[in-house]
Write an enzyme that holds these catalytic residues in place. Structure first.
Site, PDB file in Angstrom:
ATOM      1  N   ASP A  28      35.096  39.745  36.649  1.00 52.42           N
ATOM      2  CA  ASP A  28      36.111  40.932  36.620  1.00 52.42           C
ATOM      3  C   ASP A  28      36.496  40.862  38.034  1.00 52.42           C
ATOM      4  O   ASP A  28      36.567  40.033  38.672  1.00 52.42           O
ATOM      5  CB  ASP A  28      35.443  41.999  36.040  1.00 52.42           C
ATOM      6  CG  ASP A  28      36.529  42.858  35.340  1.00 52.42           C
ATOM      7  OD1 ASP A  28      37.462  43.216  35.775  1.00 52.42           O
ATOM      8  OD2 ASP A  28      36.127  43.269  34.024  1.00 52.42           O
ATOM      9  N   HIS A  32      39.048  38.636  38.532  1.00 54.04           N
ATOM     10  CA  HIS A  32      40.477  39.020  38.091  1.00 54.04           C
ATOM     11  C   HIS A  32      41.061  39.506  39.463  1.00 54.04           C
ATOM     12  O   HIS A  32      41.958  40.214  39.457  1.00 54.04           O
ATOM     13  CB  HIS A  32      40.161  40.192  37.184  1.00 54.04           C
ATOM     14  CG  HIS A  32      39.636  40.016  35.892  1.00 54.04           C
ATOM     15  ND1 HIS A  32      39.507  40.869  34.779  1.00 54.04           N
ATOM     16  CD2 HIS A  32      39.099  38.923  35.526  1.00 54.04           C
ATOM     17  CE1 HIS A  32      39.012  39.990  33.865  1.00 54.04           C
ATOM     18  NE2 HIS A  32      38.802  38.938  34.066  1.00 54.04           N
TER      19      HIS A  32
END
Ligand SMILES: *[C@@H]1O[C@H](CO)[C@@H](O)[C@H](O)[C@H]1NC(C)=O
Ligand SMILES: *[C@@H]1O[C@H](CO)[C@@H](O)[C@H](O)[C@H]1NC(C)=O
Length: 400
Positions: free
Chosen positions: A216, A239
């Site tokens: 993430d 991310h």
């Protein structure tokens, strides 16, 4: 000016921390009784308690070796500067139901904490990722963060590794002057919600020379993040580096003074991103500067997204009311994995102001053609060479 001052403050802190560590009394957890299977929860708490009441600087030592550790809260205030030196590998229970709290190792209300050493906090998250249903279930359980820093003043976190957390790896909440130096964070690219370092409601946090590979966000900065400096950090997979998401809740505090400098992102889903929820309450994010960043095969390398709506049912909702201003993207180069390399999707009700963009060279290779950009509700101030050129017209024509 601000940055220079804070670098001075950081160097001064290193000097202080060094003196502190050298003179500290050592509290070795293995002297407090190791349980079956190398269990040290009770030993660590006992060592911490003794160190914490010491009137001279002290260090809790976890020597080389592998230990199992249940959830622990290491709480202050302490009587003097305190260090925790981790040279061993700490393993969390792999069954998430064995940690009832939202943090595995929690440091709270401590002034002058130094957490350092070549050891590893292994969250053993594989089972938790399999059981994580948060994508479908809005009332899903919040799984424990590997290491939480709550309400600390003047902390230094150096060299440690956080691995395979069940959810976020590290969170910083309600802190002042926390410096991360040379930390490593790793989890597989497909592990769910394993954000690297999340910072919220804190002032003066720096992350330097880190390697962060997760499933993430690499670094995310939530509301109330002020004077946050990210430098020489290598991210990916994951991310990307994110301010936000902002505007989900009422009474969020402003984000002010963010610098992201000399970073490399590889194979991340996004690059540098500011995201705010649609239909948000009033809020603000300002003075955010992204400079000298290399993107290697990164999706949406530069993105302001004020239409953030992961639930996907926001079409009839009003625009975000989080005001974004004084933002710069400078000297950002490399390859984009999406054709849209630069996207500014600002709010119709509070357009972005003073967005500066220059010296950008982001290339895209794909059947649709070269890299593109898009600007809505923003009129960027440009300088230097720009590839892609800014901007294709979309929405909010009065701002183009
Ligand atoms: C970033 O890199 C440039 C060029 O290498 C260097 O001059 C500058 O001091 C660096 N800044 C930081 C904060 O690392
Ligand atoms: C942009 O990057 C490409 C690929 O690395 C390179 O060939 C090109 O010369 C660069 N353009 C500029 C203006 O630096």
């Amino acid at each position: 000016m601000d940055l220079k001052l804070s670098i001075k403050a950081i160097s001064l802190f290193f000097v202080l921390a060094h003196v502190t560590i050298a003179d500290a009394t050592i509290f070795d957890v293995t002297k407090y009784g190791i349980g079956p299977g190398g269990e040290i929860s009770q030993a660590l708490i006992s060592a911490w308690k003794e160190a914490c009441v010491s009137i001279s600087p002290s260090t809790v030592l976890i020597p080389a070796g592998t230990y199992s550790l249940g959830p622990v809260a290491l709480e202050g205030p302490c009587k003097a500067a305190i260090g925790v030196q981790v040279e061993g590998t700490l393993k969390a229970p792999s069954d998430p139901s064995l940690i009832k709290t939202d943090g595995w190792v929690v440091f709270e209300h401590v002034d002058q904490l130094t957490l350092f050493g070549t050891g590893t906090f292994d969250g053993q998250g594989a089972r938790a990722w399999k059981e994580n249903d948060c994508a479908k279930n809005p009332n899903c359980r919040q799984l424990p963060t590997n290491i939480k820093f709550n309400y600390l003043n003047n902390a230094l976190i150096r060299d440690i590794t956080s691995k395979d957390s069940k959810e976020f790896h590290i969170t910083v909440l309600g802190c002042n002057n926390v410096n991360f130096v040379h930390v490593t964070i790793t989890a597989p690219g497909d592990s769910i919600n394993t954000d690297g370092i999340h910072i919220g409601r804190s002032t003066g946090v720096s992350i330097a020379d880190a390697l962060i590979q997760t499933g993430d966000d690499c670094v995310s900065i939530g509301d109330g993040g002020q004077q946050i400096h990210v430098q020489r950090v290598t991210c990916g997979p994951g991310h990307g580096i994110s301010v936000g998401s902002l505007g989900k809740y009422r009474n969020e505090e402003p984000v002010v003074g963010i610098t992201v400098t000399n970073c490399t992102l590889s194979n991340t889903m996004n690059g540098v991103r500011v995201k705010t929820w649609r239909a948000s309450p009033v809020g603000s994010a300002s003075d955010m500067h992204f400079d000298n960043i290399v993107m290697q095969n990164v999706g949406n390398p530069i993105i302001i997204d004020q239409e953030y709506c992961p639930t996907g049912n926001c079409n009839n909702q009003p625009p975000s009311q989080v005001k974004i201003s004084r933002v710069s993207f400078k000297n950002i180069r490399g390859t984009s994995s999406t054709q849209m390399a630069v996207k500014f999707d600002c709010s119709k009700s509070v357009p972005c102001e003073n967005v500066e963009v220059g010296d950008i060279n982001l290339t895209y290779k794909g059947p649709q053609g070269a890299a593109t950009s898009q600007c809505s509700n923003v009129r960027p101030i440009t300088f230097g060479a720009l590839n892609p050129k800014l901007c294709m017209i979309s929405g909010g024509a009065q701002y183009l």
